[in-house]
Design an enzyme around this catalytic site. Structure first.
Site, PDB file in Angstrom:
ATOM      1  N   VAL A  12       0.839  -1.211   0.000  1.00  0.00           N
ATOM      2  CA  VAL A  12       0.000   0.000   0.000  1.00  0.00           C
ATOM      3  C   VAL A  12       0.873   1.261   0.000  1.00  0.00           C
ATOM      4  O   VAL A  12       0.651   2.181  -0.805  1.00  0.00           O
ATOM      5  CB  VAL A  12      -0.965  -0.003   1.210  1.00  0.00           C
ATOM      6  N   VAL A 174       9.023   4.741  12.922  1.00  0.00           N
ATOM      7  CA  VAL A 174       8.320   5.945  13.398  1.00  0.00           C
ATOM      8  C   VAL A 174       7.919   5.705  14.851  1.00  0.00           C
ATOM      9  O   VAL A 174       7.286   4.690  15.178  1.00  0.00           O
ATOM     10  CB  VAL A 174       7.070   6.228  12.528  1.00  0.00           C
ATOM     11  N   HIS A 225      -3.676 -16.002  10.177  1.00  0.00           N
ATOM     12  CA  HIS A 225      -4.343 -16.798   9.145  1.00  0.00           C
ATOM     13  C   HIS A 225      -3.369 -17.880   8.683  1.00  0.00           C
ATOM     14  O   HIS A 225      -2.191 -17.610   8.458  1.00  0.00           O
ATOM     15  CB  HIS A 225      -4.728 -15.851   8.003  1.00  0.00           C
ATOM     16  N   TYR A 256      -8.431 -21.832  -0.036  1.00  0.00           N
ATOM     17  CA  TYR A 256      -7.993 -21.351  -1.350  1.00  0.00           C
ATOM     18  C   TYR A 256      -6.646 -21.979  -1.678  1.00  0.00           C
ATOM     19  O   TYR A 256      -5.926 -22.448  -0.780  1.00  0.00           O
ATOM     20  CB  TYR A 256      -7.932 -19.823  -1.412  1.00  0.00           C
ATOM     21  N   VAL A 353      -6.012  -3.072   3.879  1.00  0.00           N
ATOM     22  CA  VAL A 353      -6.153  -3.187   2.418  1.00  0.00           C
ATOM     23  C   VAL A 353      -5.483  -4.486   1.979  1.00  0.00           C
ATOM     24  O   VAL A 353      -4.326  -4.734   2.327  1.00  0.00           O
ATOM     25  CB  VAL A 353      -5.447  -1.987   1.733  1.00  0.00           C
ATOM     26  N   TRP A 354      -6.201  -5.283   1.230  1.00  0.00           N
ATOM     27  CA  TRP A 354      -5.598  -6.501   0.684  1.00  0.00           C
ATOM     28  C   TRP A 354      -4.699  -6.121  -0.493  1.00  0.00           C
ATOM     29  O   TRP A 354      -4.894  -5.070  -1.110  1.00  0.00           O
ATOM     30  CB  TRP A 354      -6.694  -7.470   0.199  1.00  0.00           C
ATOM     31  N   ASP A 541     -27.004  13.806   0.055  1.00  0.00           N
ATOM     32  CA  ASP A 541     -28.226  14.616  -0.070  1.00  0.00           C
ATOM     33  C   ASP A 541     -28.740  14.854   1.341  1.00  0.00           C
ATOM     34  O   ASP A 541     -28.746  13.934   2.165  1.00  0.00           O
ATOM     35  CB  ASP A 541     -29.270  13.945  -0.968  1.00  0.00           C
ATOM     36  N   GLU A 638     -42.560  14.041   9.670  1.00  0.00           N
ATOM     37  CA  GLU A 638     -41.472  13.515  10.480  1.00  0.00           C
ATOM     38  C   GLU A 638     -41.586  14.245  11.814  1.00  0.00           C
ATOM     39  O   GLU A 638     -41.688  15.477  11.848  1.00  0.00           O
ATOM     40  CB  GLU A 638     -40.120  13.787   9.820  1.00  0.00           C
TER      41      GLU A 638
HETATM   42  C1  LIG Z   1      -1.166 -15.517   5.220  1.00  0.00           C
HETATM   43  C2  LIG Z   1      -1.738 -14.383   4.464  1.00  0.00           C
HETATM   44  C3  LIG Z   1      -2.226 -14.565   3.204  1.00  0.00           C
HETATM   45  C4  LIG Z   1      -2.723 -13.511   2.490  1.00  0.00           C
HETATM   46  N1  LIG Z   1      -3.140 -13.739   1.230  1.00  0.00           N
HETATM   47  C5  LIG Z   1      -3.547 -12.710   0.489  1.00  0.00           C
HETATM   48  C6  LIG Z   1      -3.860 -12.918  -0.859  1.00  0.00           C
HETATM   49  O1  LIG Z   1      -3.711 -14.016  -1.351  1.00  0.00           O
HETATM   50  N2  LIG Z   1      -4.345 -11.876  -1.573  1.00  0.00           N
HETATM   51  C7  LIG Z   1      -4.506 -10.639  -1.025  1.00  0.00           C
HETATM   52  O2  LIG Z   1      -4.958  -9.753  -1.716  1.00  0.00           O
HETATM   53  N3  LIG Z   1      -4.181 -10.416   0.250  1.00  0.00           N
HETATM   54  C8  LIG Z   1      -3.697 -11.407   1.015  1.00  0.00           C
HETATM   55  N4  LIG Z   1      -3.370 -11.189   2.315  1.00  0.00           N
HETATM   56  C9  LIG Z   1      -3.546  -9.858   2.880  1.00  0.00           C
HETATM   57  C10 LIG Z   1      -2.430  -8.934   2.438  1.00  0.00           C
HETATM   58  O3  LIG Z   1      -1.218  -9.578   2.577  1.00  0.00           O
HETATM   59  C11 LIG Z   1      -2.389  -7.645   3.237  1.00  0.00           C
HETATM   60  O4  LIG Z   1      -3.677  -7.137   3.378  1.00  0.00           O
HETATM   61  C12 LIG Z   1      -1.514  -6.595   2.559  1.00  0.00           C
HETATM   62  O5  LIG Z   1      -0.258  -7.149   2.244  1.00  0.00           O
HETATM   63  C13 LIG Z   1      -1.321  -5.390   3.440  1.00  0.00           C
HETATM   64  O6  LIG Z   1      -0.430  -4.509   2.841  1.00  0.00           O
HETATM   65  P1  LIG Z   1       0.060  -3.206   3.624  1.00  0.00           P
HETATM   66  O7  LIG Z   1       0.994  -2.490   2.752  1.00  0.00           O
HETATM   67  O8  LIG Z   1      -1.126  -2.483   4.098  1.00  0.00           O
HETATM   68  O9  LIG Z   1       0.735  -3.764   4.948  1.00  0.00           O
HETATM   69  P2  LIG Z   1       2.156  -4.425   5.192  1.00  0.00           P
HETATM   70  O10 LIG Z   1       2.615  -5.223   4.063  1.00  0.00           O
HETATM   71  O11 LIG Z   1       2.072  -5.098   6.514  1.00  0.00           O
HETATM   72  O12 LIG Z   1       3.097  -3.167   5.302  1.00  0.00           O
HETATM   73  C14 LIG Z   1       3.072  -2.308   6.407  1.00  0.00           C
HETATM   74  C15 LIG Z   1       4.485  -1.828   6.620  1.00  0.00           C
HETATM   75  O13 LIG Z   1       4.497  -0.813   7.604  1.00  0.00           O
HETATM   76  C16 LIG Z   1       5.707  -0.918   8.308  1.00  0.00           C
HETATM   77  N5  LIG Z   1       5.550  -0.229   9.588  1.00  0.00           N
HETATM   78  C17 LIG Z   1       4.640  -0.492  10.552  1.00  0.00           C
HETATM   79  N6  LIG Z   1       4.817   0.319  11.612  1.00  0.00           N
HETATM   80  C18 LIG Z   1       5.863   1.109  11.303  1.00  0.00           C
HETATM   81  C19 LIG Z   1       6.532   2.139  12.009  1.00  0.00           C
HETATM   82  N7  LIG Z   1       6.161   2.521  13.218  1.00  0.00           N
HETATM   83  N8  LIG Z   1       7.572   2.752  11.403  1.00  0.00           N
HETATM   84  C20 LIG Z   1       7.977   2.381  10.159  1.00  0.00           C
HETATM   85  N9  LIG Z   1       7.384   1.391   9.461  1.00  0.00           N
HETATM   86  C21 LIG Z   1       6.340   0.770  10.025  1.00  0.00           C
HETATM   87  C22 LIG Z   1       5.874  -2.417   8.457  1.00  0.00           C
HETATM   88  O14 LIG Z   1       7.201  -2.765   8.725  1.00  0.00           O
HETATM   89  C23 LIG Z   1       5.372  -2.931   7.129  1.00  0.00           C
HETATM   90  O15 LIG Z   1       6.393  -3.177   6.214  1.00  0.00           O
HETATM   91  C24 LIG Z   1      -2.830 -12.234   3.061  1.00  0.00           C
HETATM   92  C25 LIG Z   1      -2.361 -12.045   4.347  1.00  0.00           C
HETATM   93  C26 LIG Z   1      -1.819 -13.105   5.044  1.00  0.00           C
HETATM   94  C27 LIG Z   1      -1.328 -12.867   6.410  1.00  0.00           C
END
Ligand SMILES: Cc1cc2nc3c(=O)[nH]c(=O)nc-3n(C[C@H](O)[C@H](O)[C@H](O)COP(=O)(O)OP(=O)(O)OC[C@H]3O[C@@H](n4cnc5c(N)ncnc54)[C@H](O)[C@@H]3O)c2cc1C
Length: 810
Positions: A12, A174, A225, A256, A353-354, A541, A638
C-alpha cells in the site's frame, strides 16, 4: 508542494508513493522499519492471490485497477517479466446453493466490468487438472484474475517513485507523530525527525499502534491466518514456470489454493479466529522469520487437509514443507480505512487493504490528496464512517474475529451481524418488541423491518410469492404494511436516520456555501439539497430545516457528512450530532393529519403547515418538532423529540391512532414506498461518482453559484449525459430482483441495478438502475440478470407513484 511522509513500505505504501509521484508530488518520504524490499509486513509473505469479484462496486474497481496496474508494470521487459500472473481464477461449487450463488457473483463481476462466467465441471477440470470431478457442480471462472507478485511490485513501484524524487528510508521506525494547532507537522523516528504537512499511515497490522500515537482508535483487528506450502508434487512436475494454473477458492470449505512452481499453497480460514494485539507483534529484530509471521499452530490446521483432498485428491500424498500463521487486518465492517482522519488535520490512513485492492487504493488516495476527492466513490471505506461504539476494543476484536470466520460465507445482502446484538435500541424498542418486530440492524441500532402484529393484514393485501433467496429477511407483511399506510396511516421509527444541529453566527452562509439549496427562506421552511465535491459529484443529499435565523436542524446520511461539516464550519458555527439524544417517528398516510391534529390545538391545516414546512408544537404532553415531509410519498410528518420522551410520544400517538386504524410499519414497507415515489437513497442509488443531472436531482441545485461544486456543475451539459439513473419496471411482477444485478441490452451489460423493491401499491416490481444515456428513454426494453435468469424490464416513468405530488401536497 506538501511534504508527505508515508509510514510503511508494504504494497500500500509503495503504491501510494508511486501514484503521488506520478502526479508530480515528489516531496515524498517513505519510512519503513523493516529492510527494503521485504520489510516483514503482510505483503512480505502473502501468496498474492487476486479474486476481483466483490459485492462492493468500489472494491471490485480497486481490484480491477490493481490487476491492470500490476500487469502493466514490467520490471524487465526483455524477459517479459510482469508483476501480475494472469492465470485466471475459479471459485468452485460443490453444493447447489453455492453453484447458484456463483451466478449471482458472476453478475456482480459483470457490473464492475470484470469478465466472468460460470463454467461446467468439465471445463473446470480442463483448466485445473488437479481438481476431481466427483463433487464439482461448476465454477465461476474469471480469466483476468491471478497472482500478484507483490514484493516485486513494491520494489518496482518504490524504485519508480525514487526516480521521481521520493526517498525510501529503510530500517527506520516511526516512534511519534508531531502536531501543532490540530495539524501534523512531522514524525519522530529512530533516525531523527522528518517534517511533514501530510502523514499517511500505511502501517497494515501496526495501524492501531500508529493510531494510538495521535489518540485515534482504529477499527482494525490483526488476525493470524494459516497458510501452508506443499513439497513439489509429481502431478505438477511438468510445470516449469512460477504459476500457470488458475488460483482456486473452495469457499464451502474455507480454502484457497495457488500454484508455486511444482507445489501448491493452501490457505485456510476454517480455523478459530486468532486475534493478536498490534502492540504484541514482535519487533523485526526478534522475529524468527518476520514480524507478521507467527509460529504455525498445527491444532488449528485440523480439518484443512481433509477438506482440501476432497477437491484435490493428489494432496493426500503431498507433504507440507512450509507453514505459518500469517498476520493481516480485519475491520468491523470488512472495508478498509481510507482518507484523512477528522481528529487531526494532515493525518491520513490507508490500512486494512488486501494486495488485491492495493493498486486501486493507492490511486484513490493519491487523487484524494492531490485533487480533493477520488474518482471512485469511497464512502464505504472512509476512515470517518464509524459509530463511536464501533471503535471500542472489545467490539473491534469481536467483529474482526467474526468477519474472519465469515470471510467466505454465503451471505445474503440483508443479513445483519448476529453478534454483538443488540447494541443500540431506540426509545420505542419495548413497544416494537411487543408488536413482534422483526429487527435488522442499521448503524448499530435495532431497526424494525416489519411487525408480526400486522400479520392479519396479509389476507387483505397480498404480495407475490418469492424464491428462497429473495424471501430471506422478508415477509408478506411488508407489502401489507405498505398498502395499509397508503390507505390509512402508519408509524415508522426513523430514529436511525442521522440528525445534526447547525447553529450560530454565519450558520446560513456556511450551509449555503456547502450545499446546493436556496436556504434564504423564513424560519419554518425545509429545503432538500445536495452537497457536491469540486467535480460536482454528489457527496450527500441532505434536508435542511430552518428553525430560526441561526438555527438549522439538518437530516444527513452518515458520520462522514457530520465530520465533513464539522471540519468546514467556521469558529462561530456549531455543528452538533444530536442523533443519539433524539428520536424520530414518521407518521405517514392520508389520515396522518387528522391523527396529529387530534393531539394538538395548533392548526395543522395545509394552509397553516404546508408541504416542506415545520413547526414546534406539542402532541399531547410531548414537545415535538413537526416536519411536513415524508420519504414515502404520502401526506405526513417527520416528528422529532428528545430521547427521554420516546415512549410517551409513541404511546400518545398509538392511543390516539386507534380511531384512525394506525399501524406500526417497518423499514421494508418504507423502502418499497420510497422506491414507488422515486426517492433516491444516498450510497445506493447515487454516489460521488454521479452528478445531479445524471441522478435526476438537478431540481435540488440552486441557480447561480456560491456553493462548493458550482463551477463544475454549471459547466455540465444536461443534454450531453452519458448515463442516467432510470426506473425499470419488470415485465413480470413475479420476477423479483434485489439490487446490484447487471442490466443488459442485446446480451451486453449496459448498467446495474441500485435499489429494487416490489411496489405494493402499484403491483409492479421496480428496479432503479444506472444505464447508458442512449438506453434511458421511456419504453426502452432491457433485461436484468438475476442469478442465471434474464428478466425483461422496460424503462418506465420516474417516479411511478404520484408524479404530480398531489398526495404529499394535499
Ligand atoms: C497468510 C496471508 C495470506 C494472504 N493472502 C492474500 C492474498 O492471497 N491476496 C490478497 O490480496 N491479500 C492477502 N493477504 C492480505 C495482504 O497480505 C495484506 O492485506 C496486505 O499485504 C497489506 O499490505 P500493507 O501495505 O497495508 O501492509 P504491510 O505489508 O504489513 O506493510 C506495512 C508496513 O508498515 C511498516 N511499519 C509499521 N509500523 C511502522 C513504524 N512505526 N515505522 C515504520 N514502518 C512501520 C511495516 O514494517 C510494514 O512493512 C494475506 C495475508 C496473510 C497474512
Amino acid at each position: 508542494m506538501p511534504k508527505i511522509v508515508i509510514i510503511g513500505a508494504g504494497i500500500v505504501g509503495c503504491s501510494l508513493a508511486d501514484e503521488l509521484t506520478e502526479r508530480g508530488y515528489h516531496e515524498v518520504v517513505v519510512i519503513e522499519k523493516g529492510k527494503l524490499w521485504k520489510p516483514g509486513g503482510s505483503t512480505s509473505h502473502a501468496p498474492g492471490v487476486v479474486f476481483q469479484t466483490n459485492g462492493s462496486r468500489t472494491m471490485a474497481q480497486f481490484a480491477r485497477q490493481t490487476v491492470e496496474k500490476l500487469y502493466n508494470i514490467r520490471p524487465d521487459s526483455d524477459r517479459d517479466e510482469t508483476c501480475f500472473l494472469k492465470v485466471g481464477s475459479m471459485e468452485i461449487a460443490t453444493t447447489p446453493e453455492r453453484l447458484a450463488d456463483l451466478h449471482r457473483r458472476a453478475g456482480l463481476a459483470l457490473t464492475a466490468g470484470i469478465n466472468a462466467r460460470v463454467i461446467t465441471p468439465n471445463e473446470a477440470l480442463k483448466l485445473h487438472p488437479l481438481l476431481v470431478r466427483d463433487k464439482l457442480l461448476g465454477a465461476l471462472y474469471v480469466p483476468d484474475d491471478g497472482i500478484a507478485r507483490a514484493i516485486r511490485a513494491g520494489e518496482v513501484m518504490g524504485e519508480r517513485s525514487t526516480s521521481r524524487g521520493a526517498r525510501f528510508i529503510s530500517e527506520c521506525e516511526v516512534l511519534a507523530i508531531d502536531q501543532s494547532d490540530g495539524r501534523v507537522t512531522g514524525v519522530q523516528t529512530t533516525q531523527g525527525s522528518f517534517p511533514a504537512d501530510i502523514v499517511v499511515s500505511c502501517a497494515g497490522i501496526w495501524g492501531p499502534k500508529i493510531g494510538a500515537m495521535v489518540g485515534m482508535a482504529k477499527a482494525i483487528q490483526p488476525l493470524a491466518h494459516q497458510l501452508c506450502y506443499t513439497a513439489p508434487m509429481t502431478e505438477l512436475a511438468s510445470y516449469k514456470g512460477e504459476a500457470e494454473l488458475p488460483v482456486l477458492r473452495h469457499q464451502g470449505s474455507d480454502l484457497y489454493f495457488r500454484q508455486r512452481g511444482q507445489s501448491l499453497a493452501i490457505g485456510w480460514y476454517g480455523h478459530r479466529p486468532l486475534p493478536v494485539r498490534a502492540e504484541d507483534i514482535v519487533p523485526n529484530e526478534l522475529a524468527e522469520v518476520m514480524p507478521s509471521q507467527m509460529a504455525f499452530t498445527p491444532k488449528e490446521w485440523k480439518g484443512a487437509m481433509e477438506h482440501a483432498t476432497e477437491v484435490i485428491p493428489s494432496l493426500k500424498s503431498s507433504e507440507i514443507v512450509e507453514s505459518m500463521n500469517g498476520l493481516f487486518s480485519f475491520t468491523v465492517d470488512n472495508f478498509p480505512l481510507m482518507g484523512e482522519w477528522s481528529g487531526l488535520k494532515g493525518f491520513w490512513v490507508a490500512e486494512a487493504v488486501w494486495i488485491t485492492h492495493a493498486g486501486g487504493v493507492g490511486r484513490a488516495m493519491a487523487e484524494w490528496i492531490v485533487n480533493g476527492h477520488p474518482t471512485l466513490a469511497v464512502h464505504e471505506c472512509d476512515v470517518n464512517r464509524f459509530e463511536t461504539h464501533q471503535l471500542g476494543s472489545l467490539h473491534i476484536e469481536e467483529r474482526g474475529a467474526q468477519n474472519y470466520v465469515e470471510v467466505y460465507d454465503l451471505l445474503h445482502p440483508l443479513q445483519p451481524m448476529e453478534s454483538p446484538r443488540p447494541i443500540r435500541t431506540t426509545g420505542y424498542y419495548p413497544r416494537q418488541q411487543e408488536l413482534g418486530a422483526f429487527f435488522l440492524e442499521a448503524s448499530g441500532y435495532e431497526r424494525a423491518q416489519w411487525y408480526e402484529s400486522n400479520a392479519g393484514l396479509v389476507a387483505r393485501y397480498q404480495s407475490p410469492q418469492r424464491d428462497d433467496w429473495s424471501s430471506k429477511f422478508w415477509s408478506p407483511i411488508i407489502g401489507a404494511e405498505a398498502c395499509a399506510v397508503r390507505e390509512g396511516v402508519g408509524l415508522f421509527d426513523i430514529t436511525t436516520l442521522k440528525r445534526i444541529e447547525v447553529t450560530g453566527n454565519g450558520a446560513l452562509e456556511f450551509l449555503e456555501r456547502l450545499t446546493t439549496g436556496n436556504l434564504k427562506k423564513k424560519p419554518g421552511s425545509i429545503t432538500y439539497c445536495l452537497m457536491l465535491n469540486e467535480r460536482a459529484g454528489i457527496m450527500s443529499d441532505i434536508t435542511v430545516m430552518r428553525r430560526g435565523e441561526r438555527d438549522f436542524f439538518v437530516g444527513v446520511n452518515s458520520n462522514i457528512d457530520i465530520n465533513y461539516l464539522k471540519q468546514m464550519a467556521p469558529d462561530t458555527v456549531h455543528v452538533k450530532d444530536i442523533t443519539a439524544g433524539t428520536v424520530g417517528l414518521g407518521l405517514f398516510g392520508p389520515k396522518s393529519r387528522e391523527l396529529a391534529q387530534s393531539l394538538t390545538r395548533d392548526d395543522l391545516s395545509n394552509e397553516a403547515l404546508g408541504y416542506f414546512k415545520l413547526r414546534s408544537t406539542y402532541l399531547g404532553h410531548v414537545p415535538v418538532t413537526l416536519c411536513r415531509l415524508s420519504y414515502v410519498g404520502e401526506l405526513g410528518y417527520e416528528i422529532y423529540s428528545t430521547a427521554d420522551l420516546a415512549l410517551k410520544l409513541w404511546d400518545t400517538l398509538w392511543q390516539a391512532g386507534k380511531k384512525f386504524g394506525l399501524i406500526a410499519a417497518g423499514r421494508g414497507a418504507f423502502n418499497s414506498m420510497r422506491l414507488e415515489k422515486g426517492y433516491r437513497s444516498y450510497g445506493t442509488d447515487m454516489t460521488s461518482e454521479h452528478n445531479p443531472h445524471e441522478a435526476g436531482l438537478s431540481f435540488a441545485v440552486r441557480k447561480g453559484g456560491g456553493y462548493k461544486g458550482a463551477e463544475a456543475f454549471n459547466k455540465l451539459n444536461p443534454n450531453g449525459l452519458t448515463r442516467r439513473l432510470v426506473c425499470l419496471v419488470l415485465e413480470d411482477p413475479h420476477h423479483v430482483v434485489l439490487g446490484k444485478e447487471p442490466v443488459l441490452h442485446n446480451g451486453n451489460v449496459v448498467g446495474y441495478v441500485t435499489s429494487a423493491y416490489f411496489g405494493h401499491t402499484l403491483g409492479k416490481q421496480l428496479a432503479y438502475a444506472w444505464v447508458s444515456a442512449e438506453l434511458s428513454t421511456q419504453g426502452t426494453r432491457l433485461s436484468i440478470r438475476y442469478f442465471d435468469r434474464d428478466y425483461p424490464a422496460t424503462v418506465g416513468q420516474d417516479p411511478q407513484y404520484d408524479p404530480q405530488m398531489t398526495r404529499l401536497r394535499s
